[in-house]
Design a protein around this motif. Sequence first.
Motif, PDB file in Angstrom:
ATOM      1  N   ARG A   4      -3.054  -3.637  -3.623  1.00 56.54           N
ATOM      2  CA  ARG A   4      -2.637  -4.935  -3.093  1.00 56.54           C
ATOM      3  C   ARG A   4      -2.693  -4.926  -1.563  1.00 56.54           C
ATOM      4  O   ARG A   4      -3.066  -5.925  -0.930  1.00 56.54           O
ATOM      5  N   ALA A   5      -2.314  -3.807  -0.933  1.00 57.11           N
ATOM      6  CA  ALA A   5      -2.352  -3.735   0.523  1.00 57.11           C
ATOM      7  C   ALA A   5      -3.790  -3.839   1.041  1.00 57.11           C
ATOM      8  O   ALA A   5      -4.054  -4.476   2.072  1.00 57.11           O
ATOM      9  N   VAL A   6      -4.733  -3.229   0.314  1.00 59.56           N
ATOM     10  CA  VAL A   6      -6.139  -3.292   0.732  1.00 59.56           C
ATOM     11  C   VAL A   6      -6.688  -4.719   0.604  1.00 59.56           C
ATOM     12  O   VAL A   6      -7.493  -5.175   1.434  1.00 59.56           O
ATOM     13  N   GLU A   7      -6.241  -5.433  -0.402  1.00 61.91           N
ATOM     14  CA  GLU A   7      -6.757  -6.786  -0.650  1.00 61.91           C
ATOM     15  C   GLU A   7      -6.072  -7.841   0.210  1.00 61.91           C
ATOM     16  O   GLU A   7      -6.520  -8.997   0.254  1.00 61.91           O
ATOM     17  N   THR A   8      -4.979  -7.543   0.855  1.00 58.71           N
ATOM     18  CA  THR A   8      -4.193  -8.545   1.585  1.00 58.71           C
ATOM     19  C   THR A   8      -4.687  -8.668   3.016  1.00 58.71           C
ATOM     20  O   THR A   8      -5.017  -7.663   3.664  1.00 58.71           O
ATOM     21  N   HIS A   9      -4.708  -9.916   3.533  1.00 60.87           N
ATOM     22  CA  HIS A   9      -5.052 -10.209   4.933  1.00 60.87           C
ATOM     23  C   HIS A   9      -3.852 -10.861   5.600  1.00 60.87           C
ATOM     24  O   HIS A   9      -3.065 -11.571   4.968  1.00 60.87           O
TER      25      HIS A   9
END
Length: 416
Positions: free
Chosen positions: A360-365
Amino acid sequence: MTASQVLSGDSRVMHTITRYLETLRSSVDGDELHGLIARTLRRHSRNGPLGPDYLIDLYGQLDAYARDAVSLPSMRIRARLLQQHIAPYISDLKLDSLSDTTRAAPAAETARVHPVVEEITLAPAPAAPATTAAVAPEAAGNTAVEGVLERPGEKEQAAAEERTEKYQQLLRSEKDAWQAIYGTVKDYQHLKDAWLKSLDELSRQRDALEEKLLKTTEQLTKLEVEHDKVRTELQSARTETPKRARLPSIPRLLSRGNRPGPLPKRDGFIKSLEAEIKRIKRSGAPLALGLIGVDNLDVLMEQHGQQAAAAALRCYAEEVLSNFRAYDIVGMYDNDQFIVMFPDTPKEGARRALEKAYKRAVETHLNHDGRSIPLPPFAGALITYSAGEDPAKFLGRASEALHQARAGGNRGVLLS
């Protein structure tokens, strides 16, 4: 003195025996000798008044006790001394018994004397002058009387022999007492030798312990020197490492899922961890601990400012960490580190939860000042609680695992 007078309650020998019993009763070491005398007295008292056999039996019991090498030396001497008190009365009782026997048979003694008198009277007289023949009957009578008067001389001889025997018994008793004293001195000498031997052994043991203590002291000194050296090197390494820019603290108004409120700081989290460890010690349930370190947060701060770094941390708290279970405890461990406690969760379940958070952290902007900024990823370390481990050691192990993950350039979850 008759046997009844010798063994009466107010006689001297009975007073002596009673005094010995009272003295031995008040002594701890005299229990055995007291029991021996008391048992002998009770055994002879059952058959009526005490007789000569009581003192003879007691004398023999005391003699056997005094010769027993197992008995205490001081008690053996007491037994010999009581024997000396009893010995004269045993001789008197024997004499009384002999006198009673003599008085009980006077007729037999007279019958044995008369034939001697008759034999002397009827013996043929040698030739003598007329004057002597005239008094022959008187001479014959005197001869018979002289034969009878020889008996007192025999009694005196028997009494002298008895006195001699009594004296010899006293000498033997005295000799036995001196032998007991000599044996006691020898026993004390043996005890002294054993004591000196034990002192020598203790001295050798003390010297060996002193030598071991000196060696241990030398080793501790070496360890202290090495410890100071390592600490100096570590301090130097910390000084040489460029200081990272101070990161802003997370605002207090953060929420995670359905439980609004600020994230607990390090001290509050540690208290929760201590309580949880106490609980699992009773229940035996598993406990996992995850430590998350946000990467490149200082770079984000240099490029976009402190507000962007604070927004990134806030986004982690609201968007990434809020997806854990309601009973998982999340806290702020350092400026750029979060910590998650997974109660009643095995290692595999906690790993899956952290991997979902990483995805989720990788996909979040992050939207900041009208710009879309990718949320920095994190490096995570996951450990499980070991039985008997204290909270400080548990947290230290987690920090070490995260440090290794960051030093190796790893991202995601590193199991330890």
